[in-house]
Design a protein around this motif. Structure first.
Motif, PDB file in Angstrom:
ATOM      1  N   MET A   1       0.825  -1.184   0.000  1.00 31.23           N
ATOM      2  CA  MET A   1       0.000   0.000   0.000  1.00 31.23           C
ATOM      3  C   MET A   1       0.880   1.262   0.000  1.00 31.23           C
ATOM      4  O   MET A   1       0.543   2.228  -0.666  1.00 31.23           O
ATOM      5  N   GLN A   2       1.954   1.211   0.766  1.00 28.69           N
ATOM      6  CA  GLN A   2       2.875   2.343   0.842  1.00 28.69           C
ATOM      7  C   GLN A   2       3.501   2.615  -0.530  1.00 28.69           C
ATOM      8  O   GLN A   2       3.663   3.759  -0.918  1.00 28.69           O
ATOM      9  N   ALA A   3       3.829   1.567  -1.276  1.00 23.08           N
ATOM     10  CA  ALA A   3       4.433   1.716  -2.601  1.00 23.08           C
ATOM     11  C   ALA A   3       3.446   2.376  -3.557  1.00 23.08           C
ATOM     12  O   ALA A   3       3.825   3.204  -4.390  1.00 23.08           O
ATOM     13  N   LEU A   4       2.175   2.010  -3.429  1.00 22.81           N
ATOM     14  CA  LEU A   4       1.144   2.606  -4.280  1.00 22.81           C
ATOM     15  C   LEU A   4       1.008   4.096  -4.005  1.00 22.81           C
ATOM     16  O   LEU A   4       0.938   4.911  -4.934  1.00 22.81           O
ATOM     17  N   LEU A   8       1.703   7.083  -6.633  1.00 23.64           N
ATOM     18  CA  LEU A   8       0.678   8.099  -6.917  1.00 23.64           C
ATOM     19  C   LEU A   8       1.186   9.497  -6.591  1.00 23.64           C
ATOM     20  O   LEU A   8       0.880  10.460  -7.302  1.00 23.64           O
ATOM     21  N   GLY A   9       1.955   9.631  -5.549  1.00 22.80           N
ATOM     22  CA  GLY A   9       2.534  10.928  -5.182  1.00 22.80           C
ATOM     23  C   GLY A   9       3.478  11.435  -6.260  1.00 22.80           C
ATOM     24  O   GLY A   9       3.493  12.621  -6.603  1.00 22.80           O
ATOM     25  N   LYS A  10       4.282  10.530  -6.822  1.00 24.90           N
ATOM     26  CA  LYS A  10       5.214  10.909  -7.884  1.00 24.90           C
ATOM     27  C   LYS A  10       4.446  11.320  -9.143  1.00 24.90           C
ATOM     28  O   LYS A  10       4.794  12.296  -9.816  1.00 24.90           O
TER      29      LYS A  10
END
Length: 150
Positions: A1-4, A8-10
């Motif tokens: 979830m953190q990777a997603l 998305l932030g990038k």
């Protein structure tokens, strides 16, 4: 979830950067556009070149009554090879005839022309300015503008 969330932030940061760049380009274009014509006119005036004469070779094809029609003039054909002095519409021919051209100079008011092989016509030459640039129009006796047949 953190990777997603990180991905998305990038993507969001990248999208913002693109939106800012596009907005900056649109604003810059809106600011520069009014000055572009004036700048071009300034450099044309600074070059100091006279307006060229336009030359149609014998048999040059124009649209008359919606049909491609060859026209012939009565003027001497210029031997000038510099397009800033004599601009040949349709390209300068390799073998330049002595007469039969239609020559429209910066001060020309009318030209005599033979359309097909009929009686001669006198075409009116209209010199105008649009957006600060010279424009030359040629008009037949019936009021139609002369345009190149393609």
């Amino acid at each position: 979830m953190q990777a997603l969330r990180s991905t998305l932030g990038k993507i969001e940061a990248h999208s913002r950067a693109v939106a800012i760049a596009v907005t900056a380009l649109v604003v810059l274009a809106a600011v520069v556009r009014p000055y572009a014509g004036a700048l071009a006119r300034y450099y044309l005036d600074e070059a100091g070149g006279a307006h060229p004469q336009f030359v149609m070779k014998p048999g040059y094809t124009v649209l008359i009554d919606g049909q491609a029609t060859p026209v012939f003039g009565v003027d001497e054909c210029p031997l000038e090879s510099d397009p800033s002095k004599a601009y040949w519409l349709g390209g300068r021919p390799d073998d330049i005839p002595l007469v039969g051209c239609i020559v429209v100079g910066p001060e020309t008011k009318e030209v005599r022309v033979r359309v097909r092989s009929r009686e001669p016509e006198v075409w009116k030459v209209v010199h105008q300015e649009r957006d600060g640039f010279p424009v030359t129009l040629v008009q037949r006796p019936n009021g139609d503008l002369v345009t190149e047949a393609k």
